[in-house]
Design an enzyme around this catalytic site. Sequence first.
Site, mmCIF file in Angstrom:
data_model
loop_
_atom_site.group_PDB
_atom_site.id
_atom_site.type_symbol
_atom_site.label_atom_id
_atom_site.label_comp_id
_atom_site.label_asym_id
_atom_site.label_seq_id
_atom_site.Cartn_x
_atom_site.Cartn_y
_atom_site.Cartn_z
ATOM 1 N N CYS A 1 0.855 -1.191 0.000
ATOM 2 C CA CYS A 1 0.000 0.000 0.000
ATOM 3 C C CYS A 1 0.895 1.247 0.000
ATOM 4 O O CYS A 1 2.125 1.147 0.064
ATOM 5 C CB CYS A 1 -0.862 -0.019 1.261
ATOM 6 S SG CYS A 1 0.163 -0.123 2.746
ATOM 7 N N GLU B 1 0.772 -0.131 16.131
ATOM 8 C CA GLU B 1 -0.017 1.030 15.705
ATOM 9 C C GLU B 1 -0.994 1.448 16.802
ATOM 10 O O GLU B 1 -1.148 2.645 17.090
ATOM 11 C CB GLU B 1 -0.778 0.716 14.411
ATOM 12 C CG GLU B 1 -1.545 1.927 13.909
ATOM 13 C CD GLU B 1 -2.545 1.584 12.820
ATOM 14 O OE1 GLU B 1 -2.204 0.821 11.899
ATOM 15 O OE2 GLU B 1 -3.688 2.077 12.912
ATOM 16 N N CYS C 1 -7.843 2.616 6.777
ATOM 17 C CA CYS C 1 -7.190 3.297 5.656
ATOM 18 C C CYS C 1 -7.779 2.774 4.347
ATOM 19 O O CYS C 1 -8.448 1.748 4.303
ATOM 20 C CB CYS C 1 -5.686 3.083 5.709
ATOM 21 S SG CYS C 1 -5.203 1.414 5.302
ATOM 22 N N SER D 1 -1.797 -7.627 10.821
ATOM 23 C CA SER D 1 -3.203 -7.497 11.220
ATOM 24 C C SER D 1 -4.127 -7.518 10.008
ATOM 25 O O SER D 1 -5.109 -8.253 9.960
ATOM 26 C CB SER D 1 -3.369 -6.180 11.990
ATOM 27 O OG SER D 1 -4.714 -5.859 12.150
ATOM 28 N N SER E 1 1.228 -5.670 3.267
ATOM 29 C CA SER E 1 2.667 -5.603 3.497
ATOM 30 C C SER E 1 3.414 -6.709 2.766
ATOM 31 O O SER E 1 4.564 -6.997 3.072
ATOM 32 C CB SER E 1 2.948 -5.679 5.004
ATOM 33 O OG SER E 1 2.202 -6.729 5.597
HETATM 34 S S1 SF4 Z 1 -2.155 -0.562 5.697
HETATM 35 FE FE1 SF4 Z 1 -1.069 0.701 7.219
HETATM 36 S S2 SF4 Z 1 0.755 1.400 6.113
HETATM 37 FE FE2 SF4 Z 1 -0.722 0.729 4.554
HETATM 38 S S3 SF4 Z 1 -1.842 2.579 3.941
HETATM 39 FE FE3 SF4 Z 1 -2.986 1.537 5.565
HETATM 40 S S4 SF4 Z 1 -2.314 2.562 7.443
HETATM 41 FE FE4 SF4 Z 1 -0.797 3.009 5.877
#
Ligand code: SF4
Length: 408
Positions: free
Chosen positions: A53, A178, A285, A315, A377
């Site tokens: 991301c 976080e 997000c 997560s 990730s």
């Molecule tokens: S998953 Fe975490 S690092 Fe990726 S955009 Fe969303 S808040 Fe940001």
Amino acid sequence: MKSFNIPDYYRSTVITPLKEFRRKRDKLKRDFTPSLLDFGPVRFYIARHFGFCYGVENAVEIAYKAIAENPDKRIFLLSEMIHNPDVNADLLSRGVRFLMDTGGQQLISFSELTADDVVIIPAFGTTLETHKQLSAIGLDIAKYDTTCPFVEKVWNKAAQIGQKNYTVIVHGKPSHEETRATFSHSKEAAPTVVVKNMAQAQRLACYITGEGSSEAFYSEFAGQFSEGFDPTRDLQRIGVVNQTTMLASDTQGIADYLKRVMIEHFVLSPDTIDEHFASTRDTLCYATNDNQDATYALLHYPADLAIVAGGYNSSNTSHIVDLCAEKLPTYFIESEQKLLSRELIRHFNMATKEEIVTENYLPGNDPVTILLTCGASCPDAVVEGILTRIVSFFPNAKGIETVMGGFQ
Ligand code: SF4
């Protein structure tokens, strides 16, 4: 969206062009249908959205920049930069060292640091306390701070709620980096309490309605409330924010539930709700939303099994695994190395938090249909590795160039 300079070995010659093909044809992201890669005896439905991301690419770019710019300095990461074993292992192999583990336990004492060292703040952000400690050493921590702007957005939302005298309820995993960072920032602006799930939200409701004593609250929510928190005073006006990677439906369920509790307890009408409950949208997000929506769309397609790639402590990935596992056999793996053979797979069992080996994960039917996705990730290269390894188990499968021809 901004493009980032990340090492080529995280990209893929199959997955990255496939994503680009879909992105160009759907710039407004209205089409969540998966892509079909049909190799004949095995075919894959690949989710419309998955993988690195904005926040992860930003963090990866900054971390590798820090290494390139500081060949003669010691470089430390506060903790895992993102929850992906490949990325963290690569950084370690370049001499980067972790100061803390993901649970916040110190691996290297801050007293060993000097102002001359480089410290990288991970995408999750960090607590104000850690910030102060590192700044006091003289470290320039702003220089390589990779805190994701979407995490900072949650901190800002908590501050806004706090300024209006609401207590902040954080829906998140209490031990996650976080959530610890969000808790730390939020408590500066408002009394704050973390709830990890609906069961804890229901327990919190007992203290809102006065059914539970303060002593019971302090024991039940130990480590999850801000200093000086008084449940009889601080649960009169509340607002909910969340860790950016929770399951959207869980956060919505908790916010709706707590709103109902406030309406019933304080006998509120639509005109008076905001006297006791702050109106907030979830603070997930964009990547979490896109990946979860793409997973729901993926699950409309009949398949024999699902494979979800990612770090076992990620997560957002774990929620995708949960969604898939409700519908069909699902295997959560870190990389293609977990595909031991056509018959054996080593995968993560989320209930026991251990890897287990399962036999005959690929059925004998023809074709075998697999749903394939990963979390925010996980590099594209890992997804490609999994795809090509599975295809290699089918000797009569079409070549990858033939299959990818339709996506150019
Ligand atoms: S998953 Fe975490 S690092 Fe990726 S955009 Fe969303 S808040 Fe940001």
